[in-house]
Write a protein that holds these residues in place. Structure first.
Motif, PDB file in Angstrom:
ATOM      1  N   THR A   1     -15.928 -22.379  -3.367  1.00  0.00           N
ATOM      2  CA  THR A   1     -15.881 -20.999  -2.876  1.00  0.00           C
ATOM      3  C   THR A   1     -14.478 -20.692  -2.368  1.00  0.00           C
ATOM      4  N   PHE A   2     -14.067 -19.441  -2.553  1.00  0.00           N
ATOM      5  CA  PHE A   2     -12.770 -18.997  -2.044  1.00  0.00           C
ATOM      6  C   PHE A   2     -12.965 -18.390  -0.663  1.00  0.00           C
ATOM      7  N   ALA A   3     -12.149 -18.829   0.272  1.00  0.00           N
ATOM      8  CA  ALA A   3     -12.114 -18.236   1.606  1.00  0.00           C
ATOM      9  C   ALA A   3     -10.649 -18.186   2.021  1.00  0.00           C
ATOM     10  N   SER A   4     -10.341 -17.308   2.946  1.00  0.00           N
ATOM     11  CA  SER A   4      -8.971 -17.168   3.426  1.00  0.00           C
ATOM     12  C   SER A   4      -9.005 -16.977   4.936  1.00  0.00           C
ATOM     13  N   ALA A   5      -7.856 -16.976   5.534  1.00  0.00           N
ATOM     14  CA  ALA A   5      -7.771 -16.881   6.998  1.00  0.00           C
ATOM     15  C   ALA A   5      -8.435 -15.621   7.540  1.00  0.00           C
ATOM     16  N   ASP A   6      -8.406 -14.529   6.781  1.00  0.00           N
ATOM     17  CA  ASP A   6      -9.011 -13.290   7.282  1.00  0.00           C
ATOM     18  C   ASP A   6     -10.528 -13.404   7.429  1.00  0.00           C
ATOM     19  N   LEU A   7     -11.177 -14.233   6.628  1.00  0.00           N
ATOM     20  CA  LEU A   7     -12.621 -14.417   6.778  1.00  0.00           C
ATOM     21  C   LEU A   7     -12.934 -15.033   8.140  1.00  0.00           C
ATOM     22  N   ALA A   8     -12.190 -16.041   8.530  1.00  0.00           N
ATOM     23  CA  ALA A   8     -12.409 -16.684   9.835  1.00  0.00           C
ATOM     24  C   ALA A   8     -12.008 -15.759  10.983  1.00  0.00           C
ATOM     25  N   ALA A   9     -10.920 -15.022  10.815  1.00  0.00           N
ATOM     26  CA  ALA A   9     -10.397 -14.191  11.905  1.00  0.00           C
ATOM     27  C   ALA A   9     -11.145 -12.865  12.063  1.00  0.00           C
ATOM     28  N   GLU A  10     -11.555 -12.263  10.935  1.00  0.00           N
ATOM     29  CA  GLU A  10     -12.122 -10.914  10.986  1.00  0.00           C
ATOM     30  C   GLU A  10     -13.563 -10.828  10.500  1.00  0.00           C
ATOM     31  N   GLY A  11     -14.047 -11.898   9.896  1.00  0.00           N
ATOM     32  CA  GLY A  11     -15.425 -11.892   9.410  1.00  0.00           C
ATOM     33  C   GLY A  11     -15.588 -11.392   7.992  1.00  0.00           C
ATOM     34  N   PHE A  12     -14.498 -11.098   7.314  1.00  0.00           N
ATOM     35  CA  PHE A  12     -14.555 -10.655   5.924  1.00  0.00           C
ATOM     36  C   PHE A  12     -13.246 -10.970   5.225  1.00  0.00           C
ATOM     37  N   ILE A  13     -13.302 -10.947   3.899  1.00  0.00           N
ATOM     38  CA  ILE A  13     -12.126 -11.141   3.065  1.00  0.00           C
ATOM     39  C   ILE A  13     -11.677  -9.770   2.578  1.00  0.00           C
ATOM     40  N   HIS A  14     -10.435  -9.436   2.827  1.00  0.00           N
ATOM     41  CA  HIS A  14      -9.869  -8.180   2.342  1.00  0.00           C
ATOM     42  C   HIS A  14      -9.747  -8.245   0.820  1.00  0.00           C
ATOM     43  N   SER A  15     -10.089  -7.155   0.161  1.00  0.00           N
ATOM     44  CA  SER A  15      -9.878  -7.067  -1.277  1.00  0.00           C
ATOM     45  C   SER A  15      -9.473  -5.636  -1.620  1.00  0.00           C
ATOM     46  N   SER A  16      -9.037  -5.469  -2.854  1.00  0.00           N
ATOM     47  CA  SER A  16      -8.517  -4.178  -3.298  1.00  0.00           C
ATOM     48  C   SER A  16      -9.137  -3.781  -4.628  1.00  0.00           C
ATOM     49  N   GLU A  17      -9.119  -2.488  -4.876  1.00  0.00           N
ATOM     50  CA  GLU A  17      -9.379  -1.982  -6.218  1.00  0.00           C
ATOM     51  C   GLU A  17      -8.074  -2.161  -6.996  1.00  0.00           C
ATOM     52  N   ARG A  18      -8.135  -2.085  -8.298  1.00  0.00           N
ATOM     53  CA  ARG A  18      -6.940  -2.290  -9.130  1.00  0.00           C
ATOM     54  C   ARG A  18      -5.785  -1.398  -8.677  1.00  0.00           C
ATOM     55  N   HIS A  19      -6.057  -0.136  -8.422  1.00  0.00           N
ATOM     56  CA  HIS A  19      -4.989   0.809  -8.084  1.00  0.00           C
ATOM     57  C   HIS A  19      -4.378   0.551  -6.701  1.00  0.00           C
ATOM     58  N   GLN A  20      -4.977  -0.313  -5.908  1.00  0.00           N
ATOM     59  CA  GLN A  20      -4.485  -0.605  -4.555  1.00  0.00           C
ATOM     60  C   GLN A  20      -3.668  -1.892  -4.471  1.00  0.00           C
ATOM     61  N   VAL A  21      -3.678  -2.690  -5.521  1.00  0.00           N
ATOM     62  CA  VAL A  21      -3.084  -4.027  -5.472  1.00  0.00           C
ATOM     63  C   VAL A  21      -1.590  -3.995  -5.179  1.00  0.00           C
ATOM     64  N   LEU A  22      -0.833  -3.196  -5.898  1.00  0.00           N
ATOM     65  CA  LEU A  22       0.625  -3.242  -5.741  1.00  0.00           C
ATOM     66  C   LEU A  22       1.087  -2.802  -4.362  1.00  0.00           C
ATOM     67  N   GLU A  23       0.496  -1.748  -3.816  1.00  0.00           N
ATOM     68  CA  GLU A  23       0.887  -1.327  -2.466  1.00  0.00           C
ATOM     69  C   GLU A  23       0.519  -2.396  -1.441  1.00  0.00           C
ATOM     70  N   THR A  24      -0.639  -3.004  -1.607  1.00  0.00           N
ATOM     71  CA  THR A  24      -1.033  -4.090  -0.703  1.00  0.00           C
ATOM     72  C   THR A  24      -0.027  -5.234  -0.789  1.00  0.00           C
ATOM     73  N   ALA A  25       0.362  -5.595  -1.989  1.00  0.00           N
ATOM     74  CA  ALA A  25       1.334  -6.681  -2.174  1.00  0.00           C
ATOM     75  C   ALA A  25       2.654  -6.355  -1.488  1.00  0.00           C
ATOM     76  N   GLN A  26       3.141  -5.146  -1.675  1.00  0.00           N
ATOM     77  CA  GLN A  26       4.422  -4.752  -1.067  1.00  0.00           C
ATOM     78  C   GLN A  26       4.330  -4.733   0.461  1.00  0.00           C
ATOM     79  N   ARG A  27       3.235  -4.225   0.997  1.00  0.00           N
ATOM     80  CA  ARG A  27       3.082  -4.106   2.456  1.00  0.00           C
ATOM     81  C   ARG A  27       2.957  -5.448   3.158  1.00  0.00           C
ATOM     82  N   TYR A  28       2.186  -6.353   2.571  1.00  0.00           N
ATOM     83  CA  TYR A  28       1.807  -7.565   3.289  1.00  0.00           C
ATOM     84  C   TYR A  28       2.369  -8.868   2.729  1.00  0.00           C
ATOM     85  N   TYR A  29       2.925  -8.820   1.527  1.00  0.00           N
ATOM     86  CA  TYR A  29       3.369 -10.063   0.893  1.00  0.00           C
ATOM     87  C   TYR A  29       4.802  -9.996   0.377  1.00  0.00           C
ATOM     88  N   ALA A  30       5.580  -9.045   0.813  1.00  0.00           N
ATOM     89  CA  ALA A  30       6.971  -8.909   0.348  1.00  0.00           C
ATOM     90  C   ALA A  30       7.724 -10.221   0.551  1.00  0.00           C
TER      91      ALA A  30
END
Length: 114
Positions: free
Chosen positions: A19-48
């Motif tokens: 199973t895939f889990a990430s730090a946000d699941l432990a910290a916030e109780g859920f895994i953040h995900s995006s729709e296709r059209h949201q991926v690039l902005e999410t990448a730029q904002r949080y993973y630059a």
């Protein structure tokens, strides 16, 4: 389909656990995900500046069949709803995985076959 930007270490752990889990699941109780059209902005904002990333494609129907709850919640800062996955993601729900790379200028680019 939903998409999750993932760190390689989290993906390797998923391979070991099934199973895939990430730090946000432990910290916030859920895994953040995006729709296709949201991926690039999410990448730029949080993973630059990151080069060690993967993009996971996740089948919502397979999540539901596995009993994993998904809720779309409004994110005021982004002005739109995002899917939150309330539990670890079974590997059977991950349909494709790509490296998520940025150009030399630092802009992320979606995989060509997405």
């Amino acid at each position: 389909m939903l998409y999750r930007i993932a760190e390689v270490a989290d993906w390797r752990a998923a391979d070991a656990t099934g199973t895939f889990a990430s730090a946000d699941l432990a910290a916030e109780g859920f895994i953040h995900s995006s729709e296709r059209h949201q991926v690039l902005e999410t990448a730029q904002r949080y993973y630059a500046g990151r080069a060690d990333l993967l993009l996971l494609e996740i089948d919502e129907a397979r999540l539901a069949a596995a009993g994993v709850r998904i809720e779309r919640e409004w994110v005021e800062a982004r002005g739109e709803a995002f899917a939150h996955v309330f539990g670890p993601i079974p590997l059977a729900a991950v349909t494709r995985v790509w490296p998520l790379a940025a150009t030399e200028a630092g802009a992320f680019v979606l995989p060509t076959d997405l």
